[in-house]
Design an enzyme around this catalytic site. Sequence first.
Site, short mmCIF file in Angstrom:
data_model
loop_
_atom_site.label_atom_id
_atom_site.label_comp_id
_atom_site.label_asym_id
_atom_site.label_seq_id
_atom_site.Cartn_x
_atom_site.Cartn_y
_atom_site.Cartn_z
N ASN A 1 0.16 8.00 2.00
CA ASN A 1 1.59 7.66 1.35
C ASN A 1 2.47 8.64 1.60
OD1 ASN A 1 -0.03 5.40 0.46
ND2 ASN A 1 0.07 6.03 -1.78
N ASP B 1 -3.51 1.45 10.65
CA ASP B 1 -4.55 0.30 10.34
C ASP B 1 -3.34 -0.76 9.76
OD1 ASP B 1 -4.84 0.25 6.81
OD2 ASP B 1 -4.15 2.01 7.93
N HIS C 1 -8.72 2.82 6.40
CA HIS C 1 -7.38 3.29 6.30
C HIS C 1 -7.02 4.39 7.47
CE1 HIS C 1 -3.67 2.49 4.17
NE2 HIS C 1 -3.80 3.36 3.15
N ASN D 1 2.24 1.62 3.10
CA ASN D 1 2.65 2.83 2.34
C ASN D 1 2.81 4.01 3.13
OD1 ASN D 1 3.07 1.58 0.01
ND2 ASN D 1 0.86 2.02 -0.60
#
Length: 189
Positions: free
Chosen positions: A65, A89, A19, A110
């Site tokens: 997020n 990513d 991530h 997100n």
Amino acid sequence: MWTLVPLGNPGPEYQDTRHNLGRLLLQRWLADRGLAPIPAKRFPSGTLYPLTDGLQALVPSTYMNLSGEACLQAAAAGIYPRRLVLLYDDKDLPLGTGRFRLDGSDGGHNGLRSVFGCLDTTEIARLRLGIGPFERPLVDWVLGHWTDSEWERIDGLDKPFARFLDLLAGAGDLGTLANQVNPAEFWSG
């Protein structure tokens, strides 16, 4: 001035996870040049760093997020959202590839959803950095650490990522930049 926004999660436990690929490549680029940027401005949800002529970085201090909070605070301080370039990513692109886009949907990401929601626009440039092919469950995949064979592919991204930043620093027209960096050959080293 273009403002890079490497999306990711804060803290050492997330540093080498899929991530955080955008942050990882930016950190490697800085290390290769011996650069240790000094914060220029701190926001409640992120920090702005000058990098080189034409480039600065806004690094969110929130989890992925909530990435949009730093972008919103930077916009309130005068950083124009159309001058942001998100680095993130993308599970749907193969590892070792990149794709530059000027706008579009969040694609289920997100971090993008947060940025688009906070800034109330999807017209934000972004460099999608492949981490695929992904495995389920997706949360475990994106928060998982790189394997030895994946590190070899990441090593191959250093040169094209540096070329991307060089081109971006001098870019006036992002449409032209997209044509330069989107061919597969660009990402093959």
